[in-house]
Design a protein around this motif. Structure first.
Motif, PDB file in Angstrom:
ATOM      1  N   GLU A 194       2.939  -6.224  -0.818  1.00 36.73           N
ATOM      2  CA  GLU A 194       2.700  -7.268  -1.140  1.00 36.73           C
ATOM      3  C   GLU A 194       3.087  -8.392   0.184  1.00 36.73           C
ATOM      4  O   GLU A 194       3.761  -8.620   0.038  1.00 36.73           O
ATOM      5  CB  GLU A 194       2.990  -7.653  -2.525  1.00 36.73           C
ATOM      6  N   VAL A 246      -2.044  -7.458   0.848  1.00 37.38           N
ATOM      7  CA  VAL A 246      -1.675  -6.041   0.655  1.00 37.38           C
ATOM      8  C   VAL A 246      -1.744  -5.328   1.928  1.00 37.38           C
ATOM      9  O   VAL A 246      -2.571  -5.300   2.260  1.00 37.38           O
ATOM     10  CB  VAL A 246      -1.899  -4.858  -0.482  1.00 37.38           C
ATOM     11  N   GLN A 306      -5.448  -8.665  -1.887  1.00 37.70           N
ATOM     12  CA  GLN A 306      -5.147  -7.921  -2.729  1.00 37.70           C
ATOM     13  C   GLN A 306      -5.651  -7.168  -3.953  1.00 37.70           C
ATOM     14  O   GLN A 306      -5.919  -6.586  -4.616  1.00 37.70           O
ATOM     15  CB  GLN A 306      -3.882  -8.832  -4.049  1.00 37.70           C
TER      16      GLN A 306
END
Length: 150
Positions: free
Chosen positions: A82, A35, A49
């Motif tokens: 993302e 991310v 993430q």
């Protein structure tokens, strides 16, 4: 832990090859899912993430009636994007995030333990030099740093 500084290039599509020394760890810990969001210093923050999800959950659990909390939620979560390492170990940096950080061709990836900072190379060099200069001009360490021995 991610540490070290790597000078890298973005290709014409805005992709950056993640240094090989980090790839295996990123695949093991987050299956290459990352991310990316903005930082107030003008760089981008790149999180595995699962690490980002912990931060996002903590931030979103704060009362958004507080202006500072709401501001951070808007900036960090609002810009969070993302991305995933491709088969060649590259990540595609979205144009709005590249524009925010002024990323064009030459970039610097800086390991920061649980995340990376991604800087435009010229901005990184200028900021780094300013931080060293500020440190030289500061006679006394802050209370937080007094007990740290380097």
């Amino acid at each position: 832990m991610f540490r070290g500084v790597a000078n890298l290039n973005l290709d014409t599509k805005g992709r950056m090859a993640m240094p090989s020394r980090y790839r295996d760890r990123l695949v093991e810990t987050c299956e290459g899912r990352l991310v990316i969001t903005v930082d107030r210093d003008g760089c981008l923050l790149v999180y595995p993430q699962p690490e980002w999800e912990r931060i996002e959950q903590a931030l979103m659990s704060r009362p958004n009636m507080d202006r500072q909390v709401r501001r951070l939620q808007r900036l960090l979560v609002g810009h969070a994007t993302e991305c995933e390492l491709d088969g060649q170990g590259r990540i595609l940096l979205p144009p709005p995030l590249r524009d925010y950080a002024g990323l064009d061709k030459r970039v610097v990836l800086v390991g920061q333990g649980n995340k990376f900072e991604l800087w435009d190379e010229d901005t990184w060099v200028k900021s780094r030099d300013e931080w060293f200069k500020e440190e030289d001009e500061t006679a006394e360490p802050s209370a937080v740093l007094e007990s740290l021995s380097l």
